[in-house]
Design an enzyme around this catalytic site. Structure first.
Site, short mmCIF file in Angstrom:
data_model
loop_
_atom_site.label_atom_id
_atom_site.label_comp_id
_atom_site.label_asym_id
_atom_site.label_seq_id
_atom_site.Cartn_x
_atom_site.Cartn_y
_atom_site.Cartn_z
N ARG A 122 18.15 11.20 -9.36
CA ARG A 122 16.86 11.50 -10.00
C ARG A 122 16.14 10.26 -10.52
NH1 ARG A 122 20.24 15.49 -11.57
NH2 ARG A 122 19.81 17.45 -10.51
N LYS A 144 3.35 3.66 -5.57
CA LYS A 144 3.32 4.64 -4.48
C LYS A 144 4.46 4.32 -3.52
CE LYS A 144 -1.58 5.85 -4.13
NZ LYS A 144 -2.73 5.87 -3.20
N GLU A 186 -6.48 -7.38 2.95
CA GLU A 186 -6.32 -6.60 1.71
C GLU A 186 -6.57 -7.47 0.48
OE1 GLU A 186 -5.76 -3.33 1.75
OE2 GLU A 186 -4.48 -2.81 3.46
N LYS A 227 -5.13 -5.38 -8.80
CA LYS A 227 -4.43 -4.13 -8.53
C LYS A 227 -3.82 -3.57 -9.81
CE LYS A 227 -1.99 -1.13 -5.73
NZ LYS A 227 -1.44 -0.81 -4.42
N GLU A 237 -4.28 8.12 -9.26
CA GLU A 237 -5.46 8.23 -8.39
C GLU A 237 -6.24 9.53 -8.59
OE1 GLU A 237 -4.90 6.56 -4.45
OE2 GLU A 237 -6.67 7.64 -3.70
N ARG A 241 -8.88 4.57 -8.86
CA ARG A 241 -7.92 3.96 -7.93
C ARG A 241 -8.37 4.14 -6.49
NH1 ARG A 241 -1.22 3.89 -8.26
NH2 ARG A 241 -0.94 2.77 -6.29
N ASN A 245 -9.38 2.11 -1.56
CA ASN A 245 -9.51 2.58 -0.17
C ASN A 245 -10.73 1.98 0.54
OD1 ASN A 245 -7.22 4.17 -0.41
ND2 ASN A 245 -8.40 5.87 -1.24
N HIS A 248 -10.83 1.65 4.26
CA HIS A 248 -9.70 2.42 4.80
C HIS A 248 -10.12 3.68 5.55
CE1 HIS A 248 -7.32 -0.43 2.57
NE2 HIS A 248 -6.20 0.12 2.97
N HIS A 252 -8.45 3.70 8.91
CA HIS A 252 -7.46 4.70 9.32
C HIS A 252 -7.89 5.40 10.60
CE1 HIS A 252 -5.64 5.13 5.00
NE2 HIS A 252 -5.00 4.24 5.72
N HIS A 267 -2.48 -2.38 10.53
CA HIS A 267 -3.22 -1.77 9.42
C HIS A 267 -4.29 -2.71 8.81
CE1 HIS A 267 -4.03 0.65 5.88
NE2 HIS A 267 -3.78 -0.42 5.14
P1 NAD Z 1 6.02 -4.43 7.48
O1 NAD Z 1 6.86 -4.11 6.34
O2 NAD Z 1 6.28 -3.73 8.77
O3 NAD Z 1 6.06 -6.01 7.73
C1 NAD Z 1 5.36 -6.55 8.81
C2 NAD Z 1 6.29 -7.33 9.76
O4 NAD Z 1 6.59 -8.58 9.17
C3 NAD Z 1 7.63 -6.66 10.02
O5 NAD Z 1 7.99 -6.90 11.35
C4 NAD Z 1 8.58 -7.39 9.08
O6 NAD Z 1 9.89 -7.40 9.56
C5 NAD Z 1 7.99 -8.77 9.09
N1 NAD Z 1 8.19 -9.58 7.89
C6 NAD Z 1 7.96 -9.23 6.60
N2 NAD Z 1 8.14 -10.27 5.80
C7 NAD Z 1 8.49 -11.32 6.58
C8 NAD Z 1 8.79 -12.69 6.32
N3 NAD Z 1 8.70 -13.20 5.09
N4 NAD Z 1 9.13 -13.46 7.37
C9 NAD Z 1 9.18 -12.97 8.63
N5 NAD Z 1 8.88 -11.69 8.94
C10 NAD Z 1 8.54 -10.88 7.92
O7 NAD Z 1 4.47 -4.17 7.18
P2 NAD Z 1 3.52 -4.57 5.95
O8 NAD Z 1 2.25 -4.96 6.56
O9 NAD Z 1 4.19 -5.46 5.01
O10 NAD Z 1 3.35 -3.16 5.21
C11 NAD Z 1 2.75 -2.06 5.87
C12 NAD Z 1 3.25 -0.79 5.22
O11 NAD Z 1 2.87 -0.79 3.85
C13 NAD Z 1 2.66 0.48 5.82
O12 NAD Z 1 3.70 1.39 6.07
C14 NAD Z 1 1.73 1.00 4.75
O13 NAD Z 1 1.63 2.41 4.75
C15 NAD Z 1 2.40 0.49 3.50
N6 NAD Z 1 1.51 0.34 2.34
C16 NAD Z 1 1.89 0.90 1.17
C17 NAD Z 1 1.09 0.76 0.04
C18 NAD Z 1 1.54 1.33 -1.26
O14 NAD Z 1 0.77 1.33 -2.23
N7 NAD Z 1 2.76 1.80 -1.36
C19 NAD Z 1 -0.11 0.05 0.11
C20 NAD Z 1 -0.47 -0.52 1.32
C21 NAD Z 1 0.34 -0.36 2.43
ZN ZN Z 2 -4.34 -0.87 3.11
#
Ligand code: NAD
Ligand code: ZN
Length: 367
Positions: A122, A144, A186, A227, A237, A241, A245, A248, A252, A267
């Site tokens: 939990r 999130k 971003e 942020k 949100e 918040r 977006n 986005h 999206h 993305h």
């Molecule tokens: P990701 O985690 O897939 O990382 C991108 C790529 O870079 C991957 O192949 C990873 O292995 C590689 N990588 C990461 N750090 C590295 C490093 N230091 N050196 C070498 N390779 C590295 O993608 P992302 O762009 O980091 O995140 C996208 C995700 O985040 C999506 O699923 C999205 O929905 C989510 N997201 C969440 C929030 C939230 O508020 N929780 C906000 C925005 C996005």
């Molecule tokens: Zn985003």
């Protein structure tokens, strides 16, 4: 010395530390704040190859014994099957509630691990060690967490604020350039929402942010402040918040229209095109000056990001189909849509009554 940004959430307030070399100090920073002596570290194969040994040594130096759970890289890892593996790994490591679950990776690992930390016993102590630029400026802050469903992205998850975020700006040196640029979109977003001086600073200093050094940490810290402010005002949100977006809605729709095929569009690239379109659309509705829209496009192009739909490789569906992706993504009441629009650089606002017909003709003109 790292920069500290606090997320002001009362008794759940936490620090974001930003600076280089933080992986080596992780154990010290965690044990100063949390009592547990054991940790589960969840990471992906790419990040493990480049940074896991440094983090493990850093944890051990602070008296924390880590168990490592390694996932395959990529968006498909945000699934029920991988969630089950992470949950099982945490339980198998016999972690107790006071121990910590650490996410070492990009947004995929952060979202998946945070969700697991939120449901095991939990709720466990959760620490984010974001390694992509996107994760450092966006996903690691704000609580999130979640996974995807075959019915859509991010549909299953919980809010769980981390207890600490360690953003080591040095780890970004191994991030592929395309991922760095996507995260940069971003980062620029915060300037466009309500920090015009940040956007103007980025227009001058973006090359230094890409190169590393103090400007990189400075930019990431400013993004985290932005942020943190929004999250502290509107954790769940119900209002403001939603400004995060910006870009986005179009973004999206473009991601969906390209079947989430990262080879065509990741993305952050969708967000870049989406932000440019949101400014262009605002200027078409006579809300913002066309000069501001042009300024956004010029900057995105300068850093090497796509900024218009024709920058996406391959065929795109027509404007009607794109609109249907937009209306699928959100509630439509009597033909009106909620959009983040703007009155100029740094003056974004939530518009609740944008006619779908206006969006359609705009999409036709800019296809
Ligand atoms: P990701 O985690 O897939 O990382 C991108 C790529 O870079 C991957 O192949 C990873 O292995 C590689 N990588 C990461 N750090 C590295 C490093 N230091 N050196 C070498 N390779 C590295 O993608 P992302 O762009 O980091 O995140 C996208 C995700 O985040 C999506 O699923 C999205 O929905 C989510 N997201 C969440 C929030 C939230 O508020 N929780 C906000 C925005 C996005
Ligand atoms: Zn985003």
């Amino acid at each position: 010395q790292p920069v500290t940004v606090e997320v002001g959430l009362g008794d759940r307030a936490y620090d974001i530390l930003i600076g280089s070399g933080l992986l080596s100090r992780a154990g010290e920073e965690i044990s100063r704040r949390l009592p547990g002596t054991r940790a589960a570290v969840v990471t992906d194969e790419n990040v493990a190859a480049a940074h896991l040994d440094t983090l493990k040594a850093g944890l051990e130096k602070g008296g924390i014994q880590p168990t490592v759970i390694t996932m395959p890289p990529g968006e498909k890892t945000k699934s029920f099957a991988h969630l089950e593996e992470v949950v099982d790994g945490i339980l198998a490591a016999r972690l107790e509630r006071g121990d910590v679950v650490v996410a070492l990776g990009g947004g995929v690992i952060g979202d998946l691990t945070g969700f697991a930390a939120g449901i095991v016993r939990r709720g466990m102590n959760f620490v984010q060690v974001p390694t992509s630029l996107l994760a450092q400026v966006d996903s690691s802050v704000g609580g999130k967490t979640g996974i995807n469903s075959p019915r859509g992205k991010n549909l299953v998850g919980v809010f769980l604020q981390p207890r600490l975020v360690l953003a080591d700006t040095g780890v970004l040196d191994t991030l592929p350039i395309r991922e760095f640029r996507a995260g940069y979109a971003e980062l620029a977003k915060y300037g466009l929402i309500d920090r015009p001086e940040l956007f103007a600073w980025l227009e001058v200093n973006w090359q230094k942010v890409f190169a590393g050094g103090p400007e990189r940490a400075q930019a990431i810290a400013e993004a985290c402040r932005a942020k943190a402010d929004v999250v502290a005002r509107d954790e769940f949100e119900t209002g403001d918040r939603a400004l995060l977006n910006l870009g986005h809605t179009f973004g999206h729709a473009l991601e969906a229209a390209t079947q989430y095929d990262g080879a065509r569009l990741v993305h952050g690239e969708g967000v870049a095109i989406g932000m440019a379109l949101a400014h262009r659309f605002s200027s078409r509705l006579n809300l913002a000056s066309p000069d501001d829209a042009a300024r956004v496009e010029t900057h995105l192009r300068a850093v090497g990001l796509p900024w218009r739909m024709s920058d996406i490789p391959g065929e795109l569906p027509d404007a009607e189909a794109l609109l249907s992706f937009i209306t699928q993504d959100k509630k439509v009441s009597r033909g009106a849509l909620t959009f983040i629009l703007t009155r100029g650089i740094g003056q974004a606002f939530i518009a609740k009554d944008v006619p779908a017909s206006e969006v359609l003709s705009f999409l036709r003109e800019n296809h």
